[in-house]
Design a protein around this motif. Structure first.
Motif, PDB file in Angstrom:
ATOM      1  N   VAL A 106       0.828  -1.202   0.000  1.00 46.48           N
ATOM      2  CA  VAL A 106       0.000   0.000   0.000  1.00 46.48           C
ATOM      3  C   VAL A 106       0.866   1.258   0.000  1.00 46.48           C
ATOM      4  O   VAL A 106       0.670   2.177  -0.790  1.00 46.48           O
ATOM      5  N   LEU A 107       1.844   1.290   0.891  1.00 44.10           N
ATOM      6  CA  LEU A 107       2.624   2.504   1.100  1.00 44.10           C
ATOM      7  C   LEU A 107       3.572   2.835  -0.049  1.00 44.10           C
ATOM      8  O   LEU A 107       3.734   4.009  -0.397  1.00 44.10           O
ATOM      9  N   LEU A 108       4.223   1.819  -0.638  1.00 46.11           N
ATOM     10  CA  LEU A 108       5.261   2.084  -1.637  1.00 46.11           C
ATOM     11  C   LEU A 108       4.797   2.980  -2.785  1.00 46.11           C
ATOM     12  O   LEU A 108       5.482   3.954  -3.123  1.00 46.11           O
ATOM     13  N   PRO A 109       3.657   2.698  -3.435  1.00 50.41           N
ATOM     14  CA  PRO A 109       3.248   3.603  -4.528  1.00 50.41           C
ATOM     15  C   PRO A 109       2.917   5.006  -4.046  1.00 50.41           C
ATOM     16  O   PRO A 109       3.121   5.980  -4.782  1.00 50.41           O
ATOM     17  N   TRP A 110       2.441   5.129  -2.813  1.00 51.13           N
ATOM     18  CA  TRP A 110       2.161   6.469  -2.279  1.00 51.13           C
ATOM     19  C   TRP A 110       3.457   7.236  -2.055  1.00 51.13           C
ATOM     20  O   TRP A 110       3.519   8.443  -2.295  1.00 51.13           O
ATOM     21  N   LEU A 111       4.498   6.554  -1.600  1.00 50.80           N
ATOM     22  CA  LEU A 111       5.792   7.211  -1.420  1.00 50.80           C
ATOM     23  C   LEU A 111       6.391   7.602  -2.767  1.00 50.80           C
ATOM     24  O   LEU A 111       7.040   8.648  -2.887  1.00 50.80           O
ATOM     25  N   ASP A 112       6.195   6.752  -3.782  1.00 54.48           N
ATOM     26  CA  ASP A 112       6.660   7.097  -5.130  1.00 54.48           C
ATOM     27  C   ASP A 112       6.028   8.403  -5.594  1.00 54.48           C
ATOM     28  O   ASP A 112       6.718   9.296  -6.128  1.00 54.48           O
ATOM     29  N   GLN A 113       4.731   8.523  -5.396  1.00 55.29           N
ATOM     30  CA  GLN A 113       4.021   9.736  -5.803  1.00 55.29           C
ATOM     31  C   GLN A 113       4.521  10.949  -5.020  1.00 55.29           C
ATOM     32  O   GLN A 113       4.708  12.041  -5.581  1.00 55.29           O
ATOM     33  N   LEU A 114       4.771  10.748  -3.726  1.00 51.61           N
ATOM     34  CA  LEU A 114       5.249  11.853  -2.886  1.00 51.61           C
ATOM     35  C   LEU A 114       6.599  12.366  -3.372  1.00 51.61           C
ATOM     36  O   LEU A 114       6.826  13.577  -3.446  1.00 51.61           O
ATOM     37  N   PRO A 119      10.871  16.110  -5.444  1.00 53.32           N
ATOM     38  CA  PRO A 119      12.072  15.340  -5.802  1.00 53.32           C
ATOM     39  C   PRO A 119      13.271  15.558  -4.893  1.00 53.32           C
ATOM     40  O   PRO A 119      14.208  14.759  -4.915  1.00 53.32           O
ATOM     41  N   GLN A 120      13.274  16.622  -4.085  1.00 56.91           N
ATOM     42  CA  GLN A 120      14.396  16.848  -3.181  1.00 56.91           C
ATOM     43  C   GLN A 120      14.244  16.094  -1.860  1.00 56.91           C
ATOM     44  O   GLN A 120      15.107  16.157  -0.998  1.00 56.91           O
ATOM     45  N   LEU A 121      13.140  15.369  -1.727  1.00 55.90           N
ATOM     46  CA  LEU A 121      12.892  14.598  -0.522  1.00 55.90           C
ATOM     47  C   LEU A 121      13.503  13.204  -0.667  1.00 55.90           C
ATOM     48  O   LEU A 121      13.263  12.498  -1.641  1.00 55.90           O
ATOM     49  N   SER A 122      14.316  12.795   0.313  1.00 54.14           N
ATOM     50  CA  SER A 122      14.911  11.462   0.334  1.00 54.14           C
ATOM     51  C   SER A 122      14.183  10.596   1.366  1.00 54.14           C
ATOM     52  O   SER A 122      13.673  11.105   2.362  1.00 54.14           O
ATOM     53  N   LEU A 123      14.165   9.291   1.120  1.00 54.90           N
ATOM     54  CA  LEU A 123      13.461   8.363   1.997  1.00 54.90           C
ATOM     55  C   LEU A 123      14.404   7.306   2.551  1.00 54.90           C
ATOM     56  O   LEU A 123      15.296   6.822   1.851  1.00 54.90           O
ATOM     57  N   ARG A 124      14.192   6.953   3.791  1.00 54.67           N
ATOM     58  CA  ARG A 124      14.832   5.783   4.399  1.00 54.67           C
ATOM     59  C   ARG A 124      13.699   4.972   5.017  1.00 54.67           C
ATOM     60  O   ARG A 124      13.103   5.371   6.011  1.00 54.67           O
ATOM     61  N   LEU A 125      13.385   3.830   4.413  1.00 48.25           N
ATOM     62  CA  LEU A 125      12.212   3.048   4.791  1.00 48.25           C
ATOM     63  C   LEU A 125      12.625   1.722   5.409  1.00 48.25           C
ATOM     64  O   LEU A 125      13.366   0.943   4.811  1.00 48.25           O
ATOM     65  N   LEU A 126      12.131   1.451   6.615  1.00 46.83           N
ATOM     66  CA  LEU A 126      12.352   0.179   7.303  1.00 46.83           C
ATOM     67  C   LEU A 126      11.018  -0.550   7.399  1.00 46.83           C
ATOM     68  O   LEU A 126      10.053  -0.004   7.943  1.00 46.83           O
ATOM     69  N   LEU A 127      10.962  -1.771   6.855  1.00 46.54           N
ATOM     70  CA  LEU A 127       9.738  -2.566   6.891  1.00 46.54           C
ATOM     71  C   LEU A 127       9.899  -3.698   7.889  1.00 46.54           C
ATOM     72  O   LEU A 127      10.780  -4.543   7.747  1.00 46.54           O
ATOM     73  N   SER A 128       9.042  -3.704   8.876  1.00 46.46           N
ATOM     74  CA  SER A 128       9.078  -4.745   9.902  1.00 46.46           C
ATOM     75  C   SER A 128       7.784  -4.711  10.683  1.00 46.46           C
ATOM     76  O   SER A 128       7.205  -3.644  10.902  1.00 46.46           O
TER      77      SER A 128
END
Length: 305
Positions: A106-114, A119-128
């Protein structure tokens, strides 16, 4: 002309399911909130909510108008951000922890859109599925189902009215049939989830008047919620999952909701942080992005049908 504060109150009331809760969040009295809602209904010449002493729900016209209200509010917010410095103001690293199933599917495509919008926003995503330690792990915020056990943490609602639903794949139902009563769950292969060494084998339901819990069993258990969902889609058994996690599977026909007149237990999704000073512009933007996405999924929830 429609007032912006009236639209905001209407949208938050729909998302929270409570006029008084929306009034508290928007820092106005219940009387002012009620007057604003009445003013909006008079201007639109439709009834937006069906209200009683115990419940509040959208009318058909209200559901139709809600999407337009959200779109207008989102467009105005984007305009405000551009006047305040545009996309360049939304930058830096957003460190986020999320549950495995919700995060992957669910979250991944929403983060792609964000990131496309900023574009200057970087992500560090931990899935657990384990609860992130916000004081030790390299994350600023976490998405979690349910209220945090640590009362010192800040919990901001993302999908307050989310619930669990009972589902199975058409292939499983073709072989074993669908349960007609909750007691029949004991005769089915129930796919179970384990967290912190504890198997969630007691599934709770309510029909609005009474509650009932069933202790289930099955031949597959996992500590990864995404694995349990995949087993269900593959036709291995029944699953009791958050609606947000299975909404896409249900809409695509990969899973079918069972016993819809029984509501599963509440499973609110919250954004958790250690301190309110961590609510930076990227975090606030993410929160609003998630609230809109989850609200759209919840519109198709079976208990609202």
């Amino acid at each position: 002309m429609l007032r912006l504060d009236d639209l905001a109150l209407f949208a938050r009331t729909a998302e929270l399911g409570s006029l008084s809760a929306a009034a508290r969040e928007l820092d106005c009295s219940p009387a002012v909130a009620s007057a604003a809602l009445k003013r909006l209904e008079q201007q639109l010449q439709v009834r937006l909510f069906v209200r009683s002493t115990r419940s509040l729900r959208l009318t058909g016209e209200g559901e139709q108008f809600l999407e337009h209200a959200r779109s207008a509010l989102h467009s105005l917010e984007l305009g405000r951000q551009q006047l305040a410095g545009g996309k360049a103001a939304i930058s830096g690293v957003l460190q986020l922890s999320a549950p495995s199933d919700f995060g992957r599917n669910v979250l991944l495509p929403w983060l792609d859109q964000l990131q496309q919008e900023h574009p200057q926003l970087s992500l560090r995503l931990l899935l657990s599925d384990r609860v992130a330690d916000l004081f030790r792990q390299p994350v600023d915020i976490a998405l979690r189902y349910g209220a945090p056990e640590d009362s010192s943490l800040v919990a901001l609602p993302i999908a307050a009215h989310n619930r669990r639903v009972l589902c199975a794949a058409p292939a499983y139902l073709a072989r074993h049939g669908a349960p007609r009563q909750l007691e029949e769950l004991r005769q089915h292969n129930c796919l179970q989830y384990m967290l912190g060494g504890r198997v969630h084998e007691r599934w709770s339901f309510s029909d609005g008047r009474r509650s009932q819990a069933v202790t289930v069993s099955g031949n597959r258990i996992s500590d990864d919620a995404d694995v349990v969902r995949r087993w269900a889609v593959a036709g291995q058994g029944l699953v009791y999952k958050s609606w947000l996690d299975v909404a896409a599977d249900v809409q695509a026909g990969r899973l079918q909701v069972l016993l819809p007149h029984w509501q599963g237990e509440p499973t609110p999704l919250n954004l958790i942080c250690a301190h309110r000073d961590q609510l930076s512009k990227p975090v606030q933007l993410l929160r609003e992005h998630l609230r809109q996405g989850c609200a759209h999924l919840l519109q198709q929830a079976p208990w609202l049908g």
